[in-house]
Design an enzyme around this catalytic site. Sequence first.
Site, mmCIF file in Angstrom:
data_model
loop_
_atom_site.group_PDB
_atom_site.id
_atom_site.type_symbol
_atom_site.label_atom_id
_atom_site.label_comp_id
_atom_site.label_asym_id
_atom_site.label_seq_id
_atom_site.Cartn_x
_atom_site.Cartn_y
_atom_site.Cartn_z
ATOM 1 C CD GLN A 1 -5.866 -1.126 10.805
ATOM 2 O OE1 GLN A 1 -4.873 -1.084 10.077
ATOM 3 N NE2 GLN A 1 -6.708 -0.124 10.932
ATOM 4 N NE ARG B 1 -16.594 5.286 9.506
ATOM 5 C CZ ARG B 1 -16.578 5.169 10.813
ATOM 6 N NH1 ARG B 1 -17.662 4.753 11.440
ATOM 7 N NH2 ARG B 1 -15.488 5.433 11.521
ATOM 8 C CD GLU C 1 -2.552 1.004 2.763
ATOM 9 O OE1 GLU C 1 -3.372 0.073 2.804
ATOM 10 O OE2 GLU C 1 -2.407 1.807 3.684
HETATM 11 P P1 FAD Z 1 -17.396 0.451 8.063
HETATM 12 O O1 FAD Z 1 -17.348 -0.835 7.356
HETATM 13 O O2 FAD Z 1 -18.409 1.431 7.621
HETATM 14 O O3 FAD Z 1 -17.470 0.190 9.597
HETATM 15 C C1 FAD Z 1 -17.320 1.253 10.526
HETATM 16 C C2 FAD Z 1 -17.938 0.864 11.860
HETATM 17 O O4 FAD Z 1 -19.341 0.769 11.726
HETATM 18 C C3 FAD Z 1 -17.485 -0.506 12.387
HETATM 19 O O5 FAD Z 1 -17.391 -0.417 13.781
HETATM 20 C C4 FAD Z 1 -18.604 -1.452 11.980
HETATM 21 O O6 FAD Z 1 -18.728 -2.560 12.845
HETATM 22 C C5 FAD Z 1 -19.806 -0.531 12.047
HETATM 23 N N1 FAD Z 1 -20.826 -0.844 11.045
HETATM 24 C C6 FAD Z 1 -20.623 -1.175 9.761
HETATM 25 N N2 FAD Z 1 -21.799 -1.352 9.139
HETATM 26 C C7 FAD Z 1 -22.761 -1.112 10.066
HETATM 27 C C8 FAD Z 1 -24.178 -1.115 10.040
HETATM 28 N N3 FAD Z 1 -24.835 -1.403 8.906
HETATM 29 N N4 FAD Z 1 -24.846 -0.805 11.179
HETATM 30 C C9 FAD Z 1 -24.180 -0.489 12.323
HETATM 31 N N5 FAD Z 1 -22.834 -0.475 12.397
HETATM 32 C C10 FAD Z 1 -22.131 -0.778 11.280
HETATM 33 N N6 FAD Z 1 -8.918 5.268 5.943
HETATM 34 C C11 FAD Z 1 -8.779 6.314 5.090
HETATM 35 O O7 FAD Z 1 -9.196 7.430 5.409
HETATM 36 N N7 FAD Z 1 -8.176 6.151 3.871
HETATM 37 C C12 FAD Z 1 -7.707 4.957 3.454
HETATM 38 O O8 FAD Z 1 -7.166 4.848 2.355
HETATM 39 C C13 FAD Z 1 -7.828 3.826 4.328
HETATM 40 N N8 FAD Z 1 -7.393 2.603 3.972
HETATM 41 C C14 FAD Z 1 -7.602 1.523 4.797
HETATM 42 C C15 FAD Z 1 -7.220 0.240 4.378
HETATM 43 C C16 FAD Z 1 -7.419 -0.864 5.203
HETATM 44 C C17 FAD Z 1 -7.005 -2.237 4.727
HETATM 45 C C18 FAD Z 1 -8.005 -0.684 6.482
HETATM 46 C C19 FAD Z 1 -8.207 -1.860 7.404
HETATM 47 C C20 FAD Z 1 -8.403 0.575 6.903
HETATM 48 C C21 FAD Z 1 -8.217 1.689 6.075
HETATM 49 N N9 FAD Z 1 -8.632 2.980 6.443
HETATM 50 C C22 FAD Z 1 -8.473 4.042 5.593
HETATM 51 C C23 FAD Z 1 -9.211 3.211 7.764
HETATM 52 C C24 FAD Z 1 -10.762 3.109 7.762
HETATM 53 O O9 FAD Z 1 -11.306 4.136 6.971
HETATM 54 C C25 FAD Z 1 -11.211 3.240 9.210
HETATM 55 O O10 FAD Z 1 -10.799 2.131 9.945
HETATM 56 C C26 FAD Z 1 -12.683 3.553 9.429
HETATM 57 O O11 FAD Z 1 -12.849 3.943 10.783
HETATM 58 C C27 FAD Z 1 -13.628 2.390 9.159
HETATM 59 O O12 FAD Z 1 -13.706 2.099 7.835
HETATM 60 P P2 FAD Z 1 -14.560 0.824 7.328
HETATM 61 O O13 FAD Z 1 -14.610 0.911 5.864
HETATM 62 O O14 FAD Z 1 -14.053 -0.406 7.955
HETATM 63 O O15 FAD Z 1 -15.974 1.238 7.938
#
Ligand code: FAD
Length: 317
Positions: free
Chosen positions: A210, A124, A18
């Site tokens: 993560q 997200r 990455e």
């Molecule tokens: P989601 O999948 O939306 O989940 C967020 C939270 O909401 C979780 O606690 C989940 O359990 C909960 N949730 C999900 N769906 C629901 C629902 N329907 N109802 C109730 N609760 C729900 N961040 C950046 O800004 N830029 C990047 O390029 C970036 N790259 C990343 C790459 C990887 C591999 C990882 C692991 C993380 C990355 N992040 C990045 C960080 C990420 O944006 C954060 O960890 C963020 O807080 C959560 O993103 P998510 O897509 O997992 O969120």
Amino acid sequence: MKVIDILNQAKKPLFTFELIPPLKGGNAEVLLDTVRSLSLFEPAYINVTNHQAEVVYVERPDGLLERRTVRKRPGTIALSGLIQHTFNIPVVAHLICGGMRSEEIEDALLELNFLGINNVLALRGDPPHGQKRFVPIKGGHEYSSDMVTQIASLNRGIYLDESLVNGEKTNFCIGVAGYPEKHAEAANRISDIEHLKHKVACGAQYIVTQMFFDNSVFYRFVQECRQSGITVPIIPGIKPIGSKRDLATIPQTFHVDFPPELVELLEKTKKLSEVKEVGVYWCKKQAKDLIEHGVPGVHFYTLGKAEAVSQVVRDVY
Ligand code: FAD
């Protein structure tokens, strides 16, 4: 080529990494140098992260504070195109819900499509600095699963503009994030995995995790995902520790634990070169063990530092 096809056709565990776009004012050459040095190890694909705009307060000559919105690391889409076309290596562009209306997400997807990039990691994003809770902007998505649904719809030729018929179907392979030590905001591991399962049901084809420093948490996570009915590939993400500061900043930023043995090793170090040696040693140990356990690939977080990743990959693959 789509990540899911690369995974399905792989004859050996994949090496992927990455990259983070440079800070505004920086130049793309530094990033290209990183790709040049790591391309020797034949990465199967390269991820480019995405960063939402932040609110900053600047003091004016009259002493009042002026609120400004600054995007410190712009350029994900352009850099993704530049890397994919310069090196002929597939790029996975990260897309985040934070700060983006769904129409802007659609525009970003179409730009990626025009550039021939058909791999996205749907995320997200974190709450902006100084904000505890993630709040979507008006017209934006609350969860990454909403973005996955949007991308999956575009793949069926369904655009946000309902009057647009016969729109070109896109062909995106969608990845999502998973958290072996659970996402910081999730009530518990079970509900977090249920939400992950929902992302897959919406159209995600694989999961990247993560970072973690104790492989047993990854194996437990995979087992829990499989028990919950998630069948898509799960790719572990790891990172070589690069400084003693990481001991405090990584748990704080990424909500992950360091195993006691690693902490002990790092605490004994006196010089930065020793810290880096420990970082490479530990990361190699993790990567070898993951490969022995049959993972589809190992994803490396370079955080702009290719040298340590090179040292690991040279020995492991
Ligand atoms: P989601 O999948 O939306 O989940 C967020 C939270 O909401 C979780 O606690 C989940 O359990 C909960 N949730 C999900 N769906 C629901 C629902 N329907 N109802 C109730 N609760 C729900 N961040 C950046 O800004 N830029 C990047 O390029 C970036 N790259 C990343 C790459 C990887 C591999 C990882 C692991 C993380 C990355 N992040 C990045 C960080 C990420 O944006 C954060 O960890 C963020 O807080 C959560 O993103 P998510 O897509 O997992 O969120």
